[in-house]
Structure formats: C-alpha cells, structure tokens
Design an enzyme around this catalytic site. Structure first.
Site, PDB file in Angstrom:
ATOM      1  N   SER A   1      -9.476   2.173   2.867  1.00  0.00           N
ATOM      2  CA  SER A   1      -8.512   2.846   2.018  1.00  0.00           C
ATOM      3  C   SER A   1      -7.563   1.900   1.284  1.00  0.00           C
ATOM      4  CB  SER A   1      -7.690   3.832   2.862  1.00  0.00           C
ATOM      5  OG  SER A   1      -6.938   3.155   3.854  1.00  0.00           O
TER       6      SER A   1
ATOM      7  N   LYS B   1       0.839  -1.199   0.000  1.00  0.00           N
ATOM      8  CA  LYS B   1       0.000   0.000   0.000  1.00  0.00           C
ATOM      9  C   LYS B   1       0.877   1.253   0.000  1.00  0.00           C
ATOM     10  CE  LYS B   1      -3.952   1.884   2.622  1.00  0.00           C
ATOM     11  NZ  LYS B   1      -4.856   1.618   3.772  1.00  0.00           N
TER      12      LYS B   1
ATOM     13  N   SER C   1     -10.117  -0.111   6.836  1.00  0.00           N
ATOM     14  CA  SER C   1      -9.451  -0.059   5.530  1.00  0.00           C
ATOM     15  C   SER C   1      -9.019  -1.399   4.969  1.00  0.00           C
ATOM     16  CB  SER C   1      -8.240   0.877   5.608  1.00  0.00           C
ATOM     17  OG  SER C   1      -8.653   2.205   5.815  1.00  0.00           O
TER      18      SER C   1
END
Length: 469
Positions: free
Chosen positions: A155, A81, A179
C-alpha cells in the site's frame, strides 16, 4: 530532468545541508518543481504541504546560520504516507470516512522524524484502508513510472513512485502484509520492514500487535539506512520500543560485505510465482553461488500460515474499524469488509489455532536462520499488472480467491516479526523491475544492510530517478 538536485542521493544532500552548500528551502523548491512536472502522470503525492515545509525548512536554515548543531537529516524534505499524521495537514487513509480530517499534531512516528531533521512536504497515496494496489475512493490510482498503464503495488505505492521519479529523496511507509516491500519490488527502489519495536508507531487500536510496522523507503541501500537511523527510537507511547545503544545503521550500509551463506526459495515451498520472476530469481541464485556465497535451496514449512495471517488480520481489522461500521459501513471497500467480517465470524478456536500456527512458523523460521543466516525469496509473486485491476485472477495459472493470495509471499513472512529488506535484482525483458526480500533474525537489520549493500554494489543496477514512461 528539470533539476539535478533531485537526482542526488539523500546522503549527498544531507552533507550539502551540513556544509552550507545548499539550503533546506532550496531543496523544498527543487522537489516542488519536480512534483509539478511529473505528478499529472503519476498521482503519487495527492496532498502537498509545501507552505508548511517552507516554514520548517526556513527554521532549520536559521539554525544553521546561527551555528547551531543540526539534527540528523539537517532539513531534508521527505514524504509521509497518508495514513500517518502530519500536524495541520489532511490525513485521509484513502477513505471517504476521513476525507476532510485535518491532523492537529504529527503522530509519534512523524514527530520523531521531524525532530531528527526531516521536513515533510507531501502525503503519499496508498491503498484504501489496506491492500496491495495503490488506489482509493478519495484520490484514485497511482501509476507505475516504468509503465503508467500498470500498478505500482501497495500500500506504500505513492512513496515508491515518488522516489523512483525523483519527487523526494526519502519516503516514509508502513507494512502489515508487504506494503513496504511490494511497491519497492514494482518500482526499483528499496524498502525495509523493521523488527517490531524498532520504529515508534502511530497510535494503534492494537498497540501490542507485531504485524503493523513503520519503516523507510529510499532509492538505494545507504539512503535507506540513513532514513532508518532517523526513525529508530524509544517512545513510551509504543510499548514494543526500547532504548538502543547501537551505532548508526548507515555505517553498516557503507561497509558492504558478502555473507558466508544464505537460504533461497523462489516460492517458499509451493506458492504460485510468475515465471518471469522465478527465472530472474533463479538467475540471481546462480550468480550468488558463483560469487562465493554458500547457497542452499531451503524454506520453512508454510503450511497453514496464510490462513493464520488472514485470521489475525481479520481480528486486527475488526478491532480498528468496528466503531465506524454503524455509520460508515457503505464506505468500506469489499476487500476490507471481507477482513472485518472474518474478524466478526471466526471462532475463538480459529484465532487460537492461528496463534499456534504463527508460533510454530516463527520457530521454524528461526531454526532456518540459525543454520543459514538469511532467507531470500521474491518480493512479489506477480509482475506489475494493469492499473484497472485490483487483484489478478490467476498467478502462474493458479486461481486467486482474494487479494491476500497474490501477496502471500510477503504476508506470511510478516508473521515472523523478522526484519525484511526489499531490493532490486534486475528488470524483465519488457523493462519492468524485479525485486527480492531478504529476512534475518529479529533486530539484525545491521546484517541486512551489509548484505543488501553488497548485492547492490555488485549488481550495479541504476538508482537514478526516471521520467514516467
């Protein structure tokens, strides 16, 4: 699909690497072909580091050729990420503030993964400095592969999309308010929010906070456990971590078992939930009961918990971003500024009240888990919505005040520090994924893998990558 290698499980590819059936470099090239084929429709992996991956893969292949013992993942390519550092690669966190930032070294989370044989090959897209819709001012929006007109959640949205479409075998993510769980629910993959301290974290402004955790995502439960094994560890840079002598978690996932009992709640006692999700969840609860699990409709009292989460998040955001406000205030998105401003303006007594609320909610949750062992609820309160929308206006007819209101079902469970696994349970009539999250006592991830593995086996849902639709 351009290359069947990418459709294989991570477990199968690791075994193939160990047996010398395939090279790490060949897997990097297979992933690169798939990325080139689907990325134009998705925007899941905006930053590639393929040359770095090729060098790292070649080094691991050399170790294999020399007969050396390979680390756990044996050279399997993964994605990271874009708010964690991979040495020599850009880390933007989705904000223009860091648009051109190049990391000197991999941070602690990634360095441990690399030491365990992971080969980072790309950075996955994310929400801008926090949120649950994967879009930002640097790279734009990531699209849901089940309907590219819709959001993939966030996210860790780029991670979920990369998995769902076969751009990678395993994907790193992190979770503060959902997330890892929301995009898993939106994209028919799995995600684990671990107990704080299980996985060493990057350098944080608030290192003693337990809301922010790093964790794995994968296409099935056993691959999720494999990646978790590669992430778990003790690191002196994260005071919450501790040495562990537990056996590998993969063994638990490969020995699925039906639990004796579980508590279920479609709405945690009053949150708005889309009727499509509620219906699917109620059908799942009925199925679980018929399968022989003692099912009880129960949930801890959530009174005041979302306000407590907002207060604690505000304090955390203020600690992280106050040093950047003087020179970069205009670059913060409104939703993030709202959290920062809350941190500025809330009183000390409000923050103390949030801590008391959190403590009471934790005790109520543990009491419930003591009685029922697991707590199951939906992973999302809404179905995937149009990509142009940052926050739904309503959920089941109830107005949404800010972006945290529509993710309350994951945000408030983050307060407990209990591990939570997100897994699929089916699809809507329109073919969109629907997922659940299962909570257990702190440090009982093994029980989660065993239970989730049983659900996955019994439901028999597809786990093979798809082409974008």
């Amino acid at each position: 699909m351009s290359d069947e290698l990418i459709g294989a499980s991570a477990r199968r590819m690791v075994e193939a690497l160990r047996q010398g059936e395939i090279s790490s470099l060949a897997l990097v090239e297979a992933a690169a072909r798939r990325i080139a084929a689907v990325e134009p429709k998705l925007n899941a992996l905006p930053t590639l580091c393929l040359e770095r991956a090729r060098e790292q893969a070649a080094a691991l292949d050399g170790r294999r050729a020399r007969g050396e013992t390979l680390p756990l993942l044996a050279g399997l390519p993964v994605v990271v990420k874009d708010n964690c550092d991979v040495g020599g690669v850009r880390t933007t966190s989705g904000t223009p503030i860091f648009r051109n930032r190049i990391a000197e070294t991999s941070d602690r989370t990634v360095a441990l993964m690399e030491a365990r044989g992971a080969v980072p090959m790309a950075k996955s897209n994310l929400s801008e400095l926090g949120g649950a819709q994967t879009t930002n001012a640097v790279f734009g929006a990531t699209r849901n592969p089940y309907d590219v007109r819709l959001t993939c959640g966030g996210s860790s949205g780029g991670a979920a999309v990369a998995l769902a479409t076969g751009e990678t075998w395993l994907a790193h993510g992190n979770d503060l308010g959902g997330s890892l769980r929301i995009p898993a629910g939106f994209c028919n993959v799995t995600g684990l929010r671990p107990t704080p301290g299980r996985v060493p974290r990057k350098r944080l402004a608030a290192p003693f906070d337990t809301l922010a955790v790093e964790g794995p995502m994968a296409r099935d439960v056993a691959d999720l456990a494999l990646f978790f094994d590669a992430m778990v560890g003790h690191d002196t840079g994260d005071a919450l971590t501790a040495p562990s002598t537990e056996p590998p978690f993969l063994g638990a996932a490969l020995a699925p078992a039906k639990p004796a009992r579980a508590a279920l709640s479609a709405d945690l006692g009053g949150l708005p939930v889309d009727p499509v999700i509620r219906t699917a969840f109620e059908s799942f609860a009925t199925w679980l009961g018929k399968a022989g699990v003692a099912v009880a409709e129960a949930a801890p009292d959530i009174s005041g918990t979302l306000d407590a989460f907002k207060a604690l998040r505000g304090a955390s955001f203020l600690a992280s971003w106050e040093p950047f406000l003087e020179t970069h205030r205009a670059l913060f998105p409104p939703s993030v500024m709202e959290d920062i401003e809350r941190g500025f303006t809330q009183s000390g007594s409000a923050l103390a009240a949030a801590e008391r609320c959190r403590a009471d909610f934790y005790r109520r949750t543990i009491d419930l888990l003591d009685e029922h062992e697991f707590l199951i609820c939906p992973a999302t309160q809404v179905m995937p919505f149009p990509i142009e929308i940052l926050t739904p206006a309503t959920v089941d007819g109830q107005p949404i005040r800010n972006y945290l209101d529509w993710i309350a079902i994951t945000a408030i469970t983050s307060l407990t520090a209990c591990p939570a696994i997100a897994i699929p349970i089916g699809f809507s009539a329109g073919g969109l994924p629907i997922g659940i999250q299962i909570l257990a006592h702190p440090r009982r991830e093994r029980a989660l893998f065993t239970f989730a593995g049983w659900i996955e086996r019994e439901l028999g849902l597809p786990t093979h990558p798809i082409d974008p639709k």
